[in-house]
Design a protein around this motif. Structure first.
Motif, mmCIF file in Angstrom:
data_model
loop_
_atom_site.group_PDB
_atom_site.id
_atom_site.type_symbol
_atom_site.label_atom_id
_atom_site.label_comp_id
_atom_site.label_asym_id
_atom_site.label_seq_id
_atom_site.Cartn_x
_atom_site.Cartn_y
_atom_site.Cartn_z
ATOM 1 N N ASP A 224 52.083 50.593 16.464
ATOM 2 C CA ASP A 224 51.268 50.383 15.269
ATOM 3 C C ASP A 224 50.987 48.906 15.011
ATOM 4 O O ASP A 224 50.398 48.553 13.987
ATOM 5 N N VAL A 225 51.388 48.040 15.942
ATOM 6 C CA VAL A 225 51.255 46.602 15.729
ATOM 7 C C VAL A 225 49.833 46.125 15.977
ATOM 8 O O VAL A 225 49.316 45.271 15.254
ATOM 9 N N LEU A 226 49.172 46.675 17.006
ATOM 10 C CA LEU A 226 47.846 46.182 17.380
ATOM 11 C C LEU A 226 47.066 47.308 18.037
ATOM 12 O O LEU A 226 47.634 48.112 18.790
ATOM 13 N N ASP A 227 45.775 47.354 17.761
ATOM 14 C CA ASP A 227 44.913 48.326 18.425
ATOM 15 C C ASP A 227 44.875 48.005 19.917
ATOM 16 O O ASP A 227 44.650 46.856 20.299
ATOM 17 N N PRO A 228 45.088 49.003 20.796
ATOM 18 C CA PRO A 228 45.045 48.736 22.238
ATOM 19 C C PRO A 228 43.742 48.085 22.694
ATOM 20 O O PRO A 228 43.740 47.272 23.623
ATOM 21 N N ASP A 229 42.623 48.419 22.037
ATOM 22 C CA ASP A 229 41.354 47.796 22.403
ATOM 23 C C ASP A 229 41.366 46.304 22.096
ATOM 24 O O ASP A 229 40.742 45.507 22.806
ATOM 25 N N THR A 230 42.068 45.922 21.030
ATOM 26 C CA THR A 230 42.168 44.505 20.704
ATOM 27 C C THR A 230 42.991 43.769 21.745
ATOM 28 O O THR A 230 42.647 42.655 22.153
ATOM 29 N N LEU A 231 44.085 44.384 22.189
ATOM 30 C CA LEU A 231 44.867 43.769 23.257
ATOM 31 C C LEU A 231 44.020 43.599 24.512
ATOM 32 O O LEU A 231 44.065 42.546 25.168
ATOM 33 N N VAL B 110 37.980 31.840 29.425
ATOM 34 C CA VAL B 110 37.715 30.491 29.928
ATOM 35 C C VAL B 110 38.530 30.287 31.193
ATOM 36 O O VAL B 110 39.749 30.468 31.194
ATOM 37 N N VAL B 111 37.860 29.914 32.260
ATOM 38 C CA VAL B 111 38.536 29.729 33.540
ATOM 39 C C VAL B 111 39.205 28.356 33.584
ATOM 40 O O VAL B 111 38.614 27.353 33.190
ATOM 41 N N GLY B 112 40.449 28.326 34.066
ATOM 42 C CA GLY B 112 41.130 27.052 34.302
ATOM 43 C C GLY B 112 40.659 26.495 35.627
ATOM 44 O O GLY B 112 41.217 26.796 36.680
ATOM 45 N N ASP B 113 39.615 25.698 35.583
ATOM 46 C CA ASP B 113 38.947 25.247 36.802
ATOM 47 C C ASP B 113 39.619 24.012 37.377
ATOM 48 O O ASP B 113 39.831 23.021 36.680
ATOM 49 N N ASN B 114 39.962 24.079 38.651
ATOM 50 C CA ASN B 114 40.493 22.935 39.380
ATOM 51 C C ASN B 114 39.516 22.645 40.502
ATOM 52 O O ASN B 114 39.459 23.393 41.483
ATOM 53 N N PRO B 115 38.689 21.595 40.372
ATOM 54 C CA PRO B 115 37.636 21.350 41.366
ATOM 55 C C PRO B 115 38.167 21.375 42.792
ATOM 56 O O PRO B 115 39.204 20.803 43.105
ATOM 57 N N GLY B 116 37.445 22.079 43.641
ATOM 58 C CA GLY B 116 37.825 22.178 45.034
ATOM 59 C C GLY B 116 38.747 23.329 45.342
ATOM 60 O O GLY B 116 39.054 23.589 46.509
ATOM 61 N N GLN B 117 39.209 24.041 44.304
ATOM 62 C CA GLN B 117 40.138 25.156 44.493
ATOM 63 C C GLN B 117 39.560 26.424 43.870
ATOM 64 O O GLN B 117 38.905 26.367 42.836
ATOM 65 N N PRO B 118 39.783 27.578 44.502
ATOM 66 C CA PRO B 118 39.348 28.827 43.863
ATOM 67 C C PRO B 118 40.171 29.082 42.617
ATOM 68 O O PRO B 118 41.360 28.754 42.579
ATOM 69 N N TRP B 119 39.543 29.637 41.579
ATOM 70 C CA TRP B 119 40.286 29.844 40.345
ATOM 71 C C TRP B 119 41.223 31.037 40.487
ATOM 72 O O TRP B 119 40.886 32.053 41.070
ATOM 73 N N THR B 120 42.402 30.867 39.981
ATOM 74 C CA THR B 120 43.389 31.948 39.981
ATOM 75 C C THR B 120 43.931 32.223 38.591
ATOM 76 O O THR B 120 44.653 33.201 38.398
ATOM 77 N N VAL B 121 43.616 31.378 37.627
ATOM 78 C CA VAL B 121 44.124 31.602 36.276
ATOM 79 C C VAL B 121 43.027 31.277 35.267
ATOM 80 O O VAL B 121 42.254 30.334 35.447
ATOM 81 N N ALA B 122 42.967 32.105 34.241
ATOM 82 C CA ALA B 122 42.052 31.880 33.133
ATOM 83 C C ALA B 122 42.833 32.073 31.843
ATOM 84 O O ALA B 122 44.011 32.442 31.862
ATOM 85 N N HIS B 123 42.183 31.837 30.723
ATOM 86 C CA HIS B 123 42.804 32.102 29.430
ATOM 87 C C HIS B 123 41.942 33.083 28.654
ATOM 88 O O HIS B 123 40.718 32.944 28.595
ATOM 89 N N GLY B 124 42.596 34.067 28.099
ATOM 90 C CA GLY B 124 41.950 34.962 27.155
ATOM 91 C C GLY B 124 42.209 34.443 25.753
ATOM 92 O O GLY B 124 42.340 33.240 25.521
ATOM 93 N N LEU B 125 42.332 35.355 24.811
ATOM 94 C CA LEU B 125 42.612 34.979 23.427
ATOM 95 C C LEU B 125 44.129 34.926 23.248
ATOM 96 O O LEU B 125 44.750 35.858 22.771
ATOM 97 N N GLY B 126 44.729 33.833 23.710
ATOM 98 C CA GLY B 126 46.164 33.641 23.584
ATOM 99 C C GLY B 126 46.953 33.999 24.822
ATOM 100 O O GLY B 126 48.101 33.579 24.965
ATOM 101 N N TRP B 127 46.383 34.775 25.718
ATOM 102 C CA TRP B 127 47.085 35.197 26.928
ATOM 103 C C TRP B 127 46.526 34.485 28.150
ATOM 104 O O TRP B 127 45.314 34.296 28.265
#
Length: 457
Positions: free
Chosen positions: A253-260, A268-285
């Motif tokens: 009951d803490v959070l709607d699964p759709d919100t999660l 937003v992608v954590g871009d490291n020039p010259g490297q393929p992206w492997t990590v991004a940021h969502g809304l807090g995660w």
């Protein structure tokens, strides 16, 4: 010295293998103590603590009720509390911070940008190293010359200061401290009773391990004040495992699964020039994309501590991990535990059941988008065009008779309408104005632009 606890079904050989991996990590990385746990299907299936709290052979052994600092994993709790405000209609993610926390130089960034580290806000404070010195109130931080390094929305730029602002937003919205909000709305419902802002009860001290000698230096611990929402929480393996279960989709009951799910999308992608992206940021995660396999969670570090939380999106299997050392190899090395667990304990495939929708039978089979061939199938309650994840393949859910909505891929959120002839048989599909017909460019299907009178030749 060790302490471990296991629940659920686990091959003893797998448990011993994971024990050895963790022991090798503790020894080879020269970590005073380590603690880790793996979750599956709503609970811990393996957990273990190794080493001693002071790093000495005669010291007090670590166990699964030992508190460690989680560092920036704290941000995920702040973010969920902010999204609860959004779901309650008390703010919009496109609101600028100024609308809720007026008077700072950061007011031009939106709530969504701050959550995803896209607000351009400077990473750290202007004062002394905030992680190692006591912090002051928000007014003091806001009055300091904190700035936006980049145009809001331009790029990913990790910002601890941005989460201080979000903590202040929570405090003003609720009329109580950010942690009181987190405790009441998240920790208490999830029964995370050993998660606190300062060490309570059995807790590991933080250490710096000398890079060239087997000696330790105590790290300071304090109240970070306004910066606390960026990384101050302490917790245990058993408590953080409950948060991993939450991240796997069991939100109660803490959070709607759709919100999660919305929070876990890569914003937003954590871009490291010259490297393929492997990590991004969502809304807090944080969102990892390694060889096409997605995981969500967050890493954490504070003086004297490293921590990790990672949950495989597809399987729901998760890993939580801690050590009371400032630096040294830890994150990628401890992540091997989850990889080895999945390989040795693959999830049992769900049995197939005939639970489909008879109403899709006149829609399945071959369709043509111009000369391109598309296969439509009925999978459970969904209509599937093509292969989801490939090209424009998408799943669709029924929203009304003869009306469907895309669930993923190119057609996410887009409408699909079934166009019928006067006798009720299906003429064609209208997909975002594209015509899908039973034969290529069927002249009887009202193809936009018409079909040449001479036909195929």
């Amino acid at each position: 010295m060790t302490s471990d606890a296991r629940t659920g079904l686990l091959d003893p050989a797998t448990g011993r293998h994971l024990d050895r991996l963790l022991a090798a990590l503790q020894r080879d990385s020269r970590l005073p103590s380590v603690a880790a746990g793996i979750v599956r299907d709503g609970g811990i299936v393996w957990a273990k603590a190794l080493g001693t709290l002071d790093g000495r052979a005669t010291g007090e052994p670590a166990d699964l009720d030992t508190q460690y600092r989680m560092g920036s994993i704290t941000k995920t709790f702040v973010a969920v509390a902010v999204l609860r405000l959004r779901d309650a209609g008390r703010l919009d993610l496109e609101d600028r911070l100024e609308a809720h926390v007026p008077g700072s130089r950061l007011g031009g960034a939106t709530v969504a940008q701050l959550l995803s580290h896209a607000g351009g806000v400077q990473a750290e404070t202007n004062g002394p190293w905030w992680e190692r010195t006591p912090g002051g109130p928000w007014a003091e931080l806001a009055d300091s010359p904190v700035v936006q390094r980049f145009r809001p929305g331009r790029r990913f730029h990790y910002s601890n200061v941005g989460y201080a602002a979000l903590g202040e937003l929570l405090a003003r919205a609720h009329g109580e401290s950010w942690f009181d909000v987190v405790r009441r709305e998240l920790l208490e419902p999830l029964e995370m009773r050993r998660t606190t802002t300062r060490p309570e009860g059995r807790a590991a001290p933080g250490w710096a391990v000398h890079p060239f000698a087997d000696v330790l230096l105590p790290e300071p611990e304090h109240d970070a004040g306004a910066m606390a929402p960026a990384g101050q929480l302490w917790t245990t393996v058993e408590d953080l495992a409950k948060w991993a279960v939450f991240a796997a989709g069991d939100t109660g009951d803490v959070l709607d699964p759709d919100t999660l799910s919305e929070m876990a999308e890569p914003h937003v992608v954590g871009d490291n020039p010259g490297q393929p992206w492997t990590v991004a940021h969502g809304l807090g995660w944080q969102v990892w994309n390694v060889e096409g396999r997605r995981a969500i969670g967050h890493g954490g570090s504070m003086p004297g501590f490293l921590a990790g939380l990672r949950v495989d999106v597809k399987s729901g299997d998760g890993l939580v991990s801690f050590t009371n050392s400032t630096g040294g190899p830890f994150g990628p090395q401890v992540g091997v535990l989850l990889t080895e667990f999945r390989e040795r304990e693959p999830k049992q495939p769900e049995p197939w059941h005939a639970a489909g929708d008879v109403g899709v039978l006149d829609l399945v089979g071959l369709w043509h988008w111009g000369p391109t061939v598309t296969m439509a199938t009925g999978v459970g309650e969904h209509l599937v065009l093509g292969e989801p994840g490939q090209g424009r393949g998408s799943r669709f859910e029924r929203v009304a008779p003869d009306e469907w909505r895309g669930l993923d891929g190119y057609h996410l959120g887009e409408p699909l309408r079934v166009i019928r002839r006067p006798d009720g048989t299906v003429s064609h599909l209208d997909l975002q104005s594209f015509r899908l017909t039973r034969t290529p460019y069927d002249p009887e299907a009202d193809v936009p632009g018409g079909v040449a009178d001479a036909g195929w030749a």
